[in-house]
Design a protein around this motif. Structure first.
Motif, PDB file in Angstrom:
ATOM      1  N   LEU A   1      -0.839 -11.254  -4.005  1.00  0.00           N
ATOM      2  CA  LEU A   1       0.540 -10.769  -4.159  1.00  0.00           C
ATOM      3  C   LEU A   1       0.700  -9.399  -3.507  1.00  0.00           C
ATOM      4  O   LEU A   1       1.291  -8.500  -4.095  1.00  0.00           O
ATOM      5  CB  LEU A   1       0.911 -10.728  -5.648  1.00  0.00           C
ATOM      6  N   THR A   2       0.164  -9.255  -2.310  1.00  0.00           N
ATOM      7  CA  THR A   2       0.195  -7.952  -1.632  1.00  0.00           C
ATOM      8  C   THR A   2       1.315  -7.862  -0.605  1.00  0.00           C
ATOM      9  O   THR A   2       1.523  -6.796  -0.038  1.00  0.00           O
ATOM     10  CB  THR A   2      -1.146  -7.693  -0.915  1.00  0.00           C
ATOM     11  N   SER A   3       1.999  -8.975  -0.321  1.00  0.00           N
ATOM     12  CA  SER A   3       3.069  -8.887   0.688  1.00  0.00           C
ATOM     13  C   SER A   3       4.422  -9.048   0.014  1.00  0.00           C
ATOM     14  O   SER A   3       4.546  -9.708  -1.021  1.00  0.00           O
ATOM     15  CB  SER A   3       2.896  -9.958   1.759  1.00  0.00           C
ATOM     16  N   HIS A   4       5.451  -8.485   0.653  1.00  0.00           N
ATOM     17  CA  HIS A   4       6.790  -8.617   0.081  1.00  0.00           C
ATOM     18  C   HIS A   4       7.220 -10.078   0.075  1.00  0.00           C
ATOM     19  O   HIS A   4       7.887 -10.530  -0.855  1.00  0.00           O
ATOM     20  CB  HIS A   4       7.777  -7.742   0.856  1.00  0.00           C
ATOM     21  N   ALA A   5       6.760 -10.847   1.120  1.00  0.00           N
ATOM     22  CA  ALA A   5       7.111 -12.280   1.174  1.00  0.00           C
ATOM     23  C   ALA A   5       6.561 -12.999  -0.058  1.00  0.00           C
ATOM     24  O   ALA A   5       7.249 -13.778  -0.711  1.00  0.00           O
ATOM     25  CB  ALA A   5       6.566 -12.908   2.454  1.00  0.00           C
ATOM     26  N   LYS A   6       5.280 -12.701  -0.399  1.00  0.00           N
ATOM     27  CA  LYS A   6       4.667 -13.347  -1.561  1.00  0.00           C
ATOM     28  C   LYS A   6       5.290 -12.869  -2.865  1.00  0.00           C
ATOM     29  O   LYS A   6       5.543 -13.633  -3.785  1.00  0.00           O
ATOM     30  CB  LYS A   6       3.166 -13.040  -1.599  1.00  0.00           C
ATOM     31  N   MET A   7       5.535 -11.545  -2.941  1.00  0.00           N
ATOM     32  CA  MET A   7       6.103 -11.019  -4.195  1.00  0.00           C
ATOM     33  C   MET A   7       7.469 -11.649  -4.440  1.00  0.00           C
ATOM     34  O   MET A   7       7.800 -12.028  -5.566  1.00  0.00           O
ATOM     35  CB  MET A   7       6.209  -9.500  -4.122  1.00  0.00           C
ATOM     36  N   LYS A   8       8.249 -11.785  -3.344  1.00  0.00           N
ATOM     37  CA  LYS A   8       9.578 -12.386  -3.491  1.00  0.00           C
ATOM     38  C   LYS A   8       9.432 -13.866  -3.861  1.00  0.00           C
ATOM     39  O   LYS A   8      10.129 -14.360  -4.756  1.00  0.00           O
ATOM     40  CB  LYS A   8      10.320 -12.238  -2.150  1.00  0.00           C
ATOM     41  N   GLN A   9       8.486 -14.549  -3.188  1.00  0.00           N
ATOM     42  CA  GLN A   9       8.296 -15.983  -3.457  1.00  0.00           C
ATOM     43  C   GLN A   9       7.965 -16.201  -4.936  1.00  0.00           C
ATOM     44  O   GLN A   9       8.429 -17.158  -5.551  1.00  0.00           O
ATOM     45  CB  GLN A   9       7.154 -16.528  -2.577  1.00  0.00           C
ATOM     46  N   MET A  10       7.140 -15.300  -5.526  1.00  0.00           N
ATOM     47  CA  MET A  10       6.665 -15.523  -6.884  1.00  0.00           C
ATOM     48  C   MET A  10       7.455 -14.714  -7.919  1.00  0.00           C
ATOM     49  O   MET A  10       7.189 -14.821  -9.109  1.00  0.00           O
ATOM     50  CB  MET A  10       5.181 -15.154  -7.014  1.00  0.00           C
ATOM     51  N   GLY A  11       8.403 -13.868  -7.477  1.00  0.00           N
ATOM     52  CA  GLY A  11       9.231 -13.112  -8.407  1.00  0.00           C
ATOM     53  C   GLY A  11       8.466 -12.046  -9.177  1.00  0.00           C
ATOM     54  O   GLY A  11       8.692 -11.844 -10.374  1.00  0.00           O
ATOM     55  N   VAL A  12       7.510 -11.376  -8.516  1.00  0.00           N
ATOM     56  CA  VAL A  12       6.715 -10.322  -9.170  1.00  0.00           C
ATOM     57  C   VAL A  12       6.724  -9.060  -8.305  1.00  0.00           C
ATOM     58  O   VAL A  12       7.219  -9.075  -7.168  1.00  0.00           O
ATOM     59  CB  VAL A  12       5.254 -10.763  -9.420  1.00  0.00           C
ATOM     60  N   THR A  13       6.163  -7.982  -8.831  1.00  0.00           N
ATOM     61  CA  THR A  13       6.303  -6.693  -8.156  1.00  0.00           C
ATOM     62  C   THR A  13       4.992  -5.971  -7.841  1.00  0.00           C
ATOM     63  O   THR A  13       5.020  -4.957  -7.151  1.00  0.00           O
ATOM     64  CB  THR A  13       7.132  -5.741  -9.051  1.00  0.00           C
ATOM     65  N   ASP A  14       3.852  -6.444  -8.359  1.00  0.00           N
ATOM     66  CA  ASP A  14       2.602  -5.695  -8.178  1.00  0.00           C
ATOM     67  C   ASP A  14       1.486  -6.586  -7.667  1.00  0.00           C
ATOM     68  O   ASP A  14       1.414  -7.755  -8.036  1.00  0.00           O
ATOM     69  CB  ASP A  14       2.133  -5.095  -9.515  1.00  0.00           C
TER      70      ASP A  14
END
Ligand code: 0L1
Ligand code: MG
Length: 262
Positions: free
Chosen positions: A65-78
């Motif tokens: 979960l280190t990229s903004h694409a992944k964080m957005k895909q999974m709805g998380v921030t860290d």
């Protein structure tokens, strides 16, 4: 910590059984909403202890979960951190048996191999580059043990950040002279481009993710040992894979790595 050691052992057993039997479960915070970060990493530690006791060896570490694409895909921030064992290794161009997995997805990653140990706190991009032996393209296969990949951050940490398989390949390169943030990355599924990006998708620079991992371990009295392989995190969104699919990741200057799902 809010969970007692028996509960931590029970949750690790549940998650590992789901992994070994290809079963999904609900996220562990549903039944343990008071779980804290220490509990989540303690469950992950217990998962590792179980695997090592059965003869598995540590094969690397991962940042998730280190990229903004992944964080957005999974709805998380860290970002989150996990481990890789030797059962997860797939040869370059090799096969992944989907019967052993629940609902695999593939991610394109820039991977680091260290020549020196890294111990936080205080690690930064410069410390990581100084400690890096080489970087190499990688594909991570994630396979959350949670139904429909629905989780929160503590649940995903407990589930060892969905780690399940990985391959590295292509051309190992020294970092001197490479600008890792502008390295172009192309991911193809069955010959069609399904994701494009650059190293900067990972926290601005993929070495920043490795520094965060070193600082995270440092807070727990641990380090990244010399010789470790580290997956720095998906550059694009994770892409669903099924039997019959082939995924290839190409990274500018570093060549390509692929795997087939059977
Ligand atoms: O490696 C990753 O970025 C995955 C972290 C866990 C979240 C997920 O399963 O997508
Ligand atoms: Mg990943």
């Amino acid at each position: 910590m809010n969970l007692d050691s028996q509960t931590i052992q029970n949750l690790a057993l549940l998650l590992e059984t789901c992994q070994l039997e290809q079963r999904e479960t609900e996220k562990v915070t549903n039944t343990h909403p008071d779980m804290d970060w220490e509990d989540a990493y303690a469950i992950q530690d217990e998962l590792l202890r179980r695997k090592l006791a059965r003869g598995a060896r540590i094969a690397g570490l991962k940042c998730g979960l280190t990229s903004h694409a992944k964080m957005k895909q999974m709805g998380v921030t860290d970002p989150v951190f996990g481990f890789l064992v030797d059962d997860y290794i797939v040869a370059e161009g090799g096969e992944v048996d989907t019967r052993q997995l629940i609902h695999p997805k593939a991610e394109a990653e820039i991977c680091f191999v260290l020549k020196h140990a890294l111990r936080g706190p205080g690690c930064h991009i410069g410390s990581v580059l100084a400690a890096t032996d080489f970087v190499i393209p990688g594909i991570e296969v994630i396979d959350s043990r949670y139904r429909d990949f629905k989780f929160d951050l503590k649940s995903v940490v407990a589930d060892n950040t969905s780690a399940s398989r990985f391959a590295i390949g292509g051309r190992p390169m020294r970092v001197a002279g490479l600008d890792l943030s502008t390295l172009g990355v192309v991911m193809e599924k069955n010959g069609e481009i399904v994701g494009v990006g650059a190293g900067a998708a990972v926290l601005g620079h993929p070495a920043a993710a490795v520094a965060m991992l070193a600082n995270h371990l440092g807070r727990r009295g641990q380090e990244i040992p010399a010789g470790s392989l580290i997956l720095s995190g998906g550059i694009t969104e994770a892409v669903t894979m099924q039997a019959g699919d082939r995924v290839q990741v190409r990274i500018h200057d570093l060549g390509s790595v692929s795997m087939r799902f059977v």
